[in-house]
Every structure is written in structure tokens, then in C-alpha cells.
Write a protein that holds these residues in place. Structure first.
Motif, mmCIF file in Angstrom:
data_model
loop_
_atom_site.group_PDB
_atom_site.id
_atom_site.type_symbol
_atom_site.label_atom_id
_atom_site.label_comp_id
_atom_site.label_asym_id
_atom_site.label_seq_id
_atom_site.Cartn_x
_atom_site.Cartn_y
_atom_site.Cartn_z
ATOM 1 N N VAL A 248 0.625 -1.267 -0.023
ATOM 2 C CA VAL A 248 -0.099 -0.139 -0.104
ATOM 3 C C VAL A 248 0.770 1.219 0.071
ATOM 4 C CG1 VAL A 248 -1.746 1.327 1.225
ATOM 5 C CG2 VAL A 248 -2.091 -1.104 0.942
ATOM 6 N N ASN A 249 1.949 1.273 0.567
ATOM 7 C CA ASN A 249 2.719 2.377 0.898
ATOM 8 C C ASN A 249 3.822 2.679 -0.235
ATOM 9 O OD1 ASN A 249 1.267 3.711 3.229
ATOM 10 N ND2 ASN A 249 2.139 2.236 4.490
ATOM 11 N N GLY A 250 3.956 1.497 -0.955
ATOM 12 C CA GLY A 250 4.841 1.718 -2.090
ATOM 13 C C GLY A 250 4.218 1.642 -3.527
ATOM 14 N N ALA A 251 3.848 0.423 -3.967
ATOM 15 C CA ALA A 251 3.267 0.342 -5.428
ATOM 16 C C ALA A 251 2.063 0.874 -5.664
ATOM 17 C CB ALA A 251 3.419 -1.224 -5.744
ATOM 18 N N VAL A 252 1.242 0.654 -4.447
ATOM 19 C CA VAL A 252 -0.114 1.150 -4.635
ATOM 20 C C VAL A 252 -0.247 2.792 -4.563
ATOM 21 C CG1 VAL A 252 -2.482 1.254 -3.750
ATOM 22 C CG2 VAL A 252 -1.042 -0.867 -3.498
ATOM 23 N N LYS A 253 0.552 3.282 -3.533
ATOM 24 C CA LYS A 253 0.498 4.725 -3.469
ATOM 25 C C LYS A 253 1.330 5.210 -4.767
ATOM 26 C CE LYS A 253 4.024 7.109 -1.064
ATOM 27 N NZ LYS A 253 4.492 7.456 0.089
ATOM 28 N N ARG A 254 2.163 4.740 -5.693
ATOM 29 C CA ARG A 254 2.945 5.262 -6.595
ATOM 30 C C ARG A 254 1.682 5.052 -7.819
ATOM 31 N NH1 ARG A 254 7.069 2.770 -4.923
ATOM 32 N NH2 ARG A 254 6.967 0.474 -5.796
ATOM 33 N N LEU A 255 1.143 3.890 -8.049
ATOM 34 C CA LEU A 255 -0.022 3.756 -8.996
ATOM 35 C C LEU A 255 -0.979 4.800 -8.757
ATOM 36 C CD1 LEU A 255 0.092 -0.057 -9.069
ATOM 37 C CD2 LEU A 255 0.737 1.447 -11.050
ATOM 38 N N LEU A 256 -1.563 5.005 -7.632
ATOM 39 C CA LEU A 256 -2.525 5.996 -7.606
ATOM 40 C C LEU A 256 -2.181 7.286 -7.609
ATOM 41 C CD1 LEU A 256 -4.806 4.534 -4.585
ATOM 42 C CD2 LEU A 256 -5.301 4.394 -7.100
ATOM 43 N N ASP A 257 -0.842 7.466 -7.501
ATOM 44 C CA ASP A 257 -0.265 8.876 -7.712
ATOM 45 C C ASP A 257 -0.778 9.799 -6.636
ATOM 46 O OD1 ASP A 257 1.696 10.957 -8.330
ATOM 47 O OD2 ASP A 257 0.132 11.931 -10.094
ATOM 48 N N VAL A 258 -0.527 9.260 -5.431
ATOM 49 C CA VAL A 258 -1.040 10.078 -4.202
ATOM 50 C C VAL A 258 0.097 10.275 -3.253
ATOM 51 C CG1 VAL A 258 -3.517 9.606 -4.462
ATOM 52 C CG2 VAL A 258 -2.091 8.062 -3.003
ATOM 53 N N ARG A 259 0.004 11.160 -2.395
ATOM 54 C CA ARG A 259 1.087 11.307 -1.260
ATOM 55 C C ARG A 259 0.901 10.409 -0.206
ATOM 56 N NH1 ARG A 259 1.376 17.359 0.919
ATOM 57 N NH2 ARG A 259 2.624 16.478 2.037
ATOM 58 N N LYS A 260 -0.528 9.911 0.196
ATOM 59 C CA LYS A 260 -0.429 9.063 1.039
ATOM 60 C C LYS A 260 -1.666 8.281 0.849
ATOM 61 C CE LYS A 260 -2.047 8.840 6.111
ATOM 62 N NZ LYS A 260 -2.631 9.416 7.415
#
Length: 194
Positions: A107-119
Motif C-alpha cells: 500500500v505505501n509503495g506500489a499502490v501509492k505510486r500507481l494512484l499517484d497520491v501522497r498518502k
């Protein structure tokens, strides 16, 4: 369905309906009472629905570990769907992440990057249930809101017979993992989970 996976077999007389371990299924659309409304609607219009089986279970066994122990399944057969969200420039971005049960969504790596969100964080249970139209412990990638992204870890596709939620706690769906990559809007991602 024919598969070489240990413990996986077809249900006699019902081609295409997978079984696994001590779970014996019937074609999912023959038991609409075991499907949440959004799941039933998604299956009714999905060209691969004939390869999806449903099995009734004790709702107390809906969680992965309990189900695996009760029905002689490996945890590598389950696929968990977790709902996450984050914001960017005031816009909320929500995704369903489908990962093998023996892994965890990054969640705090790949998913965050894919969603392009800060948190990025898990959706609160009450909100996930209300907006998905599914029960907690039964949320599945079939029938989720169209506005949500569906991220599927590439390793899920390698599971010969995957066990996923049905939208309700009292049943599970069984289908070839490869079909999960063919769901409407599915984005297959390498390294989505660790």
C-alpha cells in the motif's frame, strides 16, 4: 475445468465449475442467493461467468486462515481484495487491490505510486461496505464501482483455482486466477504485493 493443481478438480457433470480441497461448487449464477447484488449483476454480463463456481460456507469461516484450515486449502489459493484510497490535488483516488492471500498489498509503495497520491490508506470498513454493496469479509473484485481502479497482482493470475469473496460472508467464489486479470478494468501489476 481441467487443472493440474494438487487438490483441484472439476465438479462431475458440471464442466467449467472449479472445486478445490473440500470445496465443491455449483455454477455461480445458479445460486443468486449466495451472491451480493453487484456481484450477481457483474457475473450476468461477464463472458467468462461460466468458469465461476460458488460454494456456501459457514460465515464464521469467511476469513482466509479459518477457511483454509476448515477446507484443507493452502493460503496460496486465496486472493484477497483490499480497498484503499488517497488524495491528490483535492481529488480522491480509490482502488481495489487483489493480491494472493499469502502476500500483502504494498500500500505505501506500489499502490501509492500507481494512484499517484501522497498518502494511501485502507478505506474504513463502513464506507467500503456501503459503497461496494458487499459485506465486510466478502468484498470481491467482481461488481465494484466503475470509478474505482482494479489493481491485480500478477501472481494472482498463476493460481490454478483462486478463492475470492462473493460479496457476502456465507459463500466464496472459485475461478481460475487467470480470469481475474480479465475482469472489467483490471490492471495487472507486477510487484503489487510483497
Amino acid at each position: 475445468m481441467t487443472t493440474d493443481a494438487p487438490g483441484a478438480r472439476s465438479t462431475p457433470g458440471i464442466p467449467g465449475t472449479p472445486t478445490l480441497g473440500a470445496l465443491t461448487t455449483v455454477p455461480a449464477l445458479t445460486r443468486p442467493d449466495l451472491l451480493a447484488d453487484p456481484v450477481r449483476h457483474a457475473l450476468a454480463t461477464w463472458e467468462h461467468a461460466g468458469g465461476v463456481g460458488v460454494v456456501e460456507i459457514d460465515p464464521a469461516l469467511a476469513d482466509t486462515a479459518a477457511l483454509a484450515a476448515a477446507y484443507s486449502l493452502g493460503t496460496d489459493t486465496g486472493a484477497n481484495c483490499v480497498l484503499v484510497g488517497g488524495r491528490r490535488a483535492g481529488e480522491e483516488r480509490v482502488a481495489a487491490c487483489l493480491v494472493r492471500a499469502d502476500t500483502r498489498a504494498d500500500v505505501n509503495g506500489a499502490v501509492k505510486r500507481l494512484l499517484d497520491v501522497r498518502k494511501c490508506s485502507f478505506l474504513p470498513v463502513e464506507r467500503a461496505v456501503e459503497e461496494s454493496g458487499m459485506e465486510h469479509g466478502g468484498i470481491t473484485p467482481l461488481g465494484l464501482p466503475a470509478a474505482w481502479r482494479l489493481l491485480v497482482d500478477a501472481r494472482v493470475l498463476d493460481v490454478p483455482v483462486a478463492v475470492v469473496g462473493s460479496g457476502v460472508r456465507r459463500s466464496k467464489l472459485l475461478l481460475p486466477g487467470a480470469l481475474l486479470g480479465l475482469l472489467r478494468g483490471a490492471e495487472v501489476v507486477e510487484g503489487l504485493a510483497s
